[in-house]
Scaffold this motif. Structure first.
Motif, PDB file in Angstrom:
ATOM      1  N   GLY A 278     -24.596 -29.784 -20.312  1.00 15.11           N
ATOM      2  CA  GLY A 278     -25.752 -28.981 -20.656  1.00 15.11           C
ATOM      3  C   GLY A 278     -25.710 -28.494 -22.086  1.00 15.11           C
ATOM      4  N   PHE A 279     -26.842 -27.999 -22.544  1.00  9.88           N
ATOM      5  CA  PHE A 279     -27.021 -27.517 -23.903  1.00  9.88           C
ATOM      6  C   PHE A 279     -27.668 -26.143 -23.818  1.00  9.88           C
ATOM      7  N   PHE A 280     -27.178 -25.185 -24.609  1.00 10.03           N
ATOM      8  CA  PHE A 280     -27.753 -23.844 -24.612  1.00 10.03           C
ATOM      9  C   PHE A 280     -28.988 -23.826 -25.502  1.00 10.03           C
ATOM     10  N   LEU A 281     -30.155 -23.764 -24.860  1.00  8.77           N
ATOM     11  CA  LEU A 281     -31.428 -23.770 -25.571  1.00  8.77           C
ATOM     12  C   LEU A 281     -31.624 -22.471 -26.346  1.00  8.77           C
ATOM     13  N   ILE A 282     -31.262 -21.369 -25.725  1.00 10.02           N
ATOM     14  CA  ILE A 282     -31.241 -20.050 -26.351  1.00 10.02           C
ATOM     15  C   ILE A 282     -29.946 -19.383 -25.889  1.00 10.02           C
ATOM     16  N   GLU A 283     -29.625 -18.239 -26.445  1.00 13.64           N
ATOM     17  CA  GLU A 283     -28.402 -17.553 -26.047  1.00 13.64           C
ATOM     18  C   GLU A 283     -28.413 -17.285 -24.540  1.00 13.64           C
ATOM     19  N   ASN A 284     -27.340 -17.673 -23.869  1.00  9.82           N
ATOM     20  CA  ASN A 284     -27.100 -17.461 -22.435  1.00  9.82           C
ATOM     21  C   ASN A 284     -27.927 -18.331 -21.496  1.00  9.82           C
ATOM     22  N   LEU A 285     -28.754 -19.251 -21.991  1.00 13.73           N
ATOM     23  CA  LEU A 285     -29.570 -20.109 -21.127  1.00 13.73           C
ATOM     24  C   LEU A 285     -29.266 -21.580 -21.420  1.00 13.73           C
ATOM     25  N   ALA A 286     -28.650 -22.246 -20.437  1.00 12.65           N
ATOM     26  CA  ALA A 286     -28.291 -23.661 -20.589  1.00 12.65           C
ATOM     27  C   ALA A 286     -29.170 -24.521 -19.688  1.00 12.65           C
ATOM     28  N   ALA A 287     -29.492 -25.705 -20.167  1.00  7.63           N
ATOM     29  CA  ALA A 287     -30.212 -26.706 -19.381  1.00  7.63           C
ATOM     30  C   ALA A 287     -29.494 -28.033 -19.576  1.00  7.63           C
ATOM     31  N   GLY A 288     -29.476 -28.844 -18.537  1.00 12.98           N
ATOM     32  CA  GLY A 288     -28.788 -30.120 -18.652  1.00 12.98           C
ATOM     33  C   GLY A 288     -28.984 -31.006 -17.450  1.00 12.98           C
ATOM     34  N   LEU A 289     -28.046 -31.941 -17.250  1.00 15.85           N
ATOM     35  CA  LEU A 289     -28.117 -32.915 -16.170  1.00 15.85           C
ATOM     36  C   LEU A 289     -26.866 -32.856 -15.299  1.00 15.85           C
ATOM     37  N   ASN A 290     -27.060 -33.053 -13.999  1.00  7.49           N
ATOM     38  CA  ASN A 290     -25.975 -33.152 -13.025  1.00  7.49           C
ATOM     39  C   ASN A 290     -25.934 -34.566 -12.463  1.00  7.49           C
ATOM     40  N   ILE A 291     -24.724 -35.051 -12.209  1.00  6.25           N
ATOM     41  CA  ILE A 291     -24.511 -36.295 -11.469  1.00  6.25           C
ATOM     42  C   ILE A 291     -23.537 -35.941 -10.358  1.00  6.25           C
ATOM     43  N   GLY A 292     -23.861 -36.316  -9.121  1.00  2.00           N
ATOM     44  CA  GLY A 292     -23.004 -35.916  -8.016  1.00  2.00           C
ATOM     45  C   GLY A 292     -22.730 -37.006  -7.002  1.00  2.00           C
ATOM     46  N   TYR A 293     -21.638 -36.813  -6.268  1.00  2.00           N
ATOM     47  CA  TYR A 293     -21.220 -37.695  -5.176  1.00  2.00           C
ATOM     48  C   TYR A 293     -20.811 -36.794  -4.020  1.00  2.00           C
ATOM     49  N   ASP A 294     -21.221 -37.165  -2.819  1.00  2.00           N
ATOM     50  CA  ASP A 294     -20.919 -36.357  -1.639  1.00  2.00           C
ATOM     51  C   ASP A 294     -20.550 -37.284  -0.481  1.00  2.00           C
ATOM     52  N   LYS A 295     -19.495 -36.945   0.248  1.00  2.00           N
ATOM     53  CA  LYS A 295     -19.104 -37.696   1.439  1.00  2.00           C
ATOM     54  C   LYS A 295     -18.999 -36.704   2.584  1.00  2.00           C
ATOM     55  N   THR A 296     -19.702 -36.983   3.664  1.00  2.00           N
ATOM     56  CA  THR A 296     -19.756 -36.087   4.816  1.00  2.00           C
ATOM     57  C   THR A 296     -19.362 -36.838   6.080  1.00  2.00           C
ATOM     58  N   LYS A 297     -18.624 -36.161   6.950  1.00  2.00           N
ATOM     59  CA  LYS A 297     -18.268 -36.727   8.249  1.00  2.00           C
ATOM     60  C   LYS A 297     -18.695 -35.741   9.321  1.00  2.00           C
ATOM     61  N   GLN A 298     -19.454 -36.243  10.303  1.00  2.00           N
ATOM     62  CA  GLN A 298     -19.933 -35.435  11.423  1.00  2.00           C
ATOM     63  C   GLN A 298     -19.534 -36.143  12.707  1.00  2.00           C
ATOM     64  N   GLY A 299     -18.509 -35.632  13.379  1.00  2.00           N
ATOM     65  CA  GLY A 299     -18.013 -36.312  14.568  1.00  2.00           C
ATOM     66  C   GLY A 299     -17.525 -37.700  14.193  1.00  2.00           C
ATOM     67  N   PHE A 300     -18.126 -38.747  14.828  1.00  2.00           N
ATOM     68  CA  PHE A 300     -17.758 -40.125  14.507  1.00  2.00           C
ATOM     69  C   PHE A 300     -18.678 -40.743  13.465  1.00  2.00           C
ATOM     70  N   ASP A 301     -19.684 -40.005  13.031  1.00  2.00           N
ATOM     71  CA  ASP A 301     -20.648 -40.505  12.054  1.00  2.00           C
ATOM     72  C   ASP A 301     -20.357 -39.921  10.673  1.00  2.00           C
ATOM     73  N   GLY A 302     -21.015 -40.470   9.667  1.00  2.00           N
ATOM     74  CA  GLY A 302     -20.853 -39.942   8.324  1.00  2.00           C
ATOM     75  C   GLY A 302     -21.768 -40.633   7.343  1.00  2.00           C
ATOM     76  N   ASN A 303     -21.736 -40.170   6.085  1.00  2.00           N
ATOM     77  CA  ASN A 303     -22.566 -40.768   5.057  1.00  2.00           C
ATOM     78  C   ASN A 303     -22.013 -40.461   3.678  1.00  2.00           C
ATOM     79  N   THR A 304     -22.453 -41.229   2.700  1.00  2.00           N
ATOM     80  CA  THR A 304     -22.181 -40.927   1.301  1.00  2.00           C
ATOM     81  C   THR A 304     -23.513 -40.725   0.598  1.00  2.00           C
ATOM     82  N   THR A 305     -23.522 -39.797  -0.346  1.00  2.00           N
ATOM     83  CA  THR A 305     -24.750 -39.455  -1.048  1.00  2.00           C
ATOM     84  C   THR A 305     -24.491 -39.439  -2.546  1.00  2.00           C
ATOM     85  N   SER A 306     -25.438 -39.981  -3.299  1.00  2.00           N
ATOM     86  CA  SER A 306     -25.407 -39.913  -4.762  1.00  2.00           C
ATOM     87  C   SER A 306     -26.585 -39.064  -5.211  1.00  2.00           C
TER      88      SER A 306
END
Length: 174
Positions: free
Chosen positions: A59-87
Motif C-alpha cells: 500500500g501507499f499512504f495517500l495522506i498522513e495515516n491513510l493507506a490504500a493498496g492491493l491484497n493478494i490472498g490464499y486460503d485453505k479450509t477443511k470442513q469434516g471430510f470436505d474442503g476447498n482452496t480460495t484465491s
C-alpha cells in the motif's frame, strides 16, 4: 515488581510509537489467521472449519495515516471430510490513529475450488472485509499487527456467508 515495570514500559512504548504513516510512505505486509475460525451460513448448516490463510499486501499512504493498496490472498479450509482452496485479489484502505491502532476495509474478487468432495468445481464470489487492530512496533518501521476481522461473502452458491476471526500480520513501513 520487575513484571510491573516491564509492562509499564511496554505500554509507554506502544502509546508513544509513531509509525512511518506520512504521506508518500509505503507499506508492505503479510498476515494470516492460524488454526480455527468460526463461519456461519444463513442457508445451510455446516460444521465449523479448520482454516489456514495467507494474505500479502502492498500500500501507499495517500495522506498522513491513510493507506490504500492491493491484497493478494490464499486460503485453505477443511470442513469434516470436505474442503476447498480460495484465491483472492482486491483493494484495501487502512486508517491509522496516531500509530496506536488501525481500522481498515477491503474488497476482494475470489475464486474457490473444491478440493475433496467435488474436485474441479470452481466458484466465483466477492468478499467484503473489515478489520481493527493494534500495531506492536518492533522498531520505528516494523510492526507485528494482531487484528480482529469480520467478512461477508456472496456470489456463486454462497448465500450470506459471514466470517469472524483473529489475524496476525507483519508489516514494514518505508
Amino acid at each position: 515488581m520487575k513484571k510491573v515495570i516491564l509492562i509499564a514500559n511496554l505500554i509507554a512504548i506502544i502509546g508513544c510509537a509513531e509509525a512511518q504513516t506520512d504521506r508518500g510512505s509505503w507499506l508492505l505486509g503479510a498476515s494470516s489467521s492460524f488454526g480455527y475460525s468460526s463461519t456461519s451460513y444463513d442457508a445451510v448448516q455446516i460444521e465449523n472449519a479448520s482454516n489456514f490463510n495467507l494474505e500479502v499486501s502492498a500500500g501507499f499512504f495517500l495522506i498522513e495515516n491513510l493507506a490504500a493498496g492491493l491484497n493478494i490472498g490464499y486460503d485453505k479450509t477443511k470442513q469434516g471430510f470436505d474442503g476447498n482452496t480460495t484465491s483472492l485479489f482486491g483493494p484495501f484502505v487502512r486508517y491509522y490513529v496516531k500509530g496506536v491502532f488501525f481500522l481498515g476495509t477491503s474488497y476482494a474478487a475470489a475464486s474457490r475450488e473444491e478440493i475433496f468432495a467435488s474436485a474441479g468445481e470452481t466458484k466465483k464470489f466477492g468478499f467484503l472485509a473489515f478489520e481493527a487492530g493494534c500495531p506492536i512496533w518492533i522498531v520505528d518501521n516494523v510492526a507485528i499487527e494482531p487484528s480482529l476481522n469480520y467478512g461477508i461473502a456472496s456470489g456463486d452458491d454462497i448465500v450470506n456467508s459471514k466470517t469472524f476471526g483473529l489475524n496476525v500480520g507483519f508489516s514494514v513501513y518505508f
